[in-house]
Scaffold this motif. Structure first.
Motif: not given
Length: 102
Positions: A93-94, A96-97, A100, A102
Motif C-alpha cells: 500500500p505505501d 501504491r500511494k 499514485g 492508491a
C-alpha cells in the motif's frame, strides 16, 4: 498464470528467462511476505521484444500465488504498475500511494 519458461533462481535471488542464448533477469530480496524488486535487466540485443513486461507479469502472478507483497524499488516495475494499475493489487500500500495508484 505464471510463465513456465521463467524460473525463480532462489540461490541468486532473481527470476531468469533465457532467450536466444542470453538471459534477462529480475533481481529481488525476499523478507517475510515482502518481495522487493531491485533491478530488471534485459540484454541490449533483446530490448524491444516485451521481455521485461513478460517477466513483470510473471513476477506479479507468482507473488500473488505465493501471498507476497511487492515492493517495486526497480524503476521499470514502478512504471509497469503505473501503466497496468489492474496488476497493482500485489503492491504494498505505501508503494501504491507513492506511485499514485492508491
Amino acid at each position: 498464470m505464471t510463465d513456465p519458461e521463467i524460473r525463480n533462481n532462489t540461490n541468486t535471488h532473481r527470476y531468469e528467462l533465457d532467450v536466444d542464448g542470453l538471459t534477462a533477469t529480475v533481481a529481488y530480496n525476499l523478507t517475510g511476505p515482502n518481495l522487493m524488486i531491485t533491478e530488471t535487466l534485459v540484454p541490449t540485443a533483446l530490448e524491444g521484444r516485451g521481455i521485461a513486461s513478460r517477466m513483470a507479469r510473471h513476477v506479479t502472478d507468482d507473488a500473488r500465488e505465493r501471498g507476497l507483497v511487492i515492493l517495486p524499488v526497480c524503476t521499470f516495475f514502478g512504471h509497469f504498475f503505473q501503466k497496468h494499475p489492474d496488476q497493482a493489487d500485489v503492491v504494498h500500500p505505501d508503494y501504491r500511494k507513492a506511485l499514485g495508484l492508491a
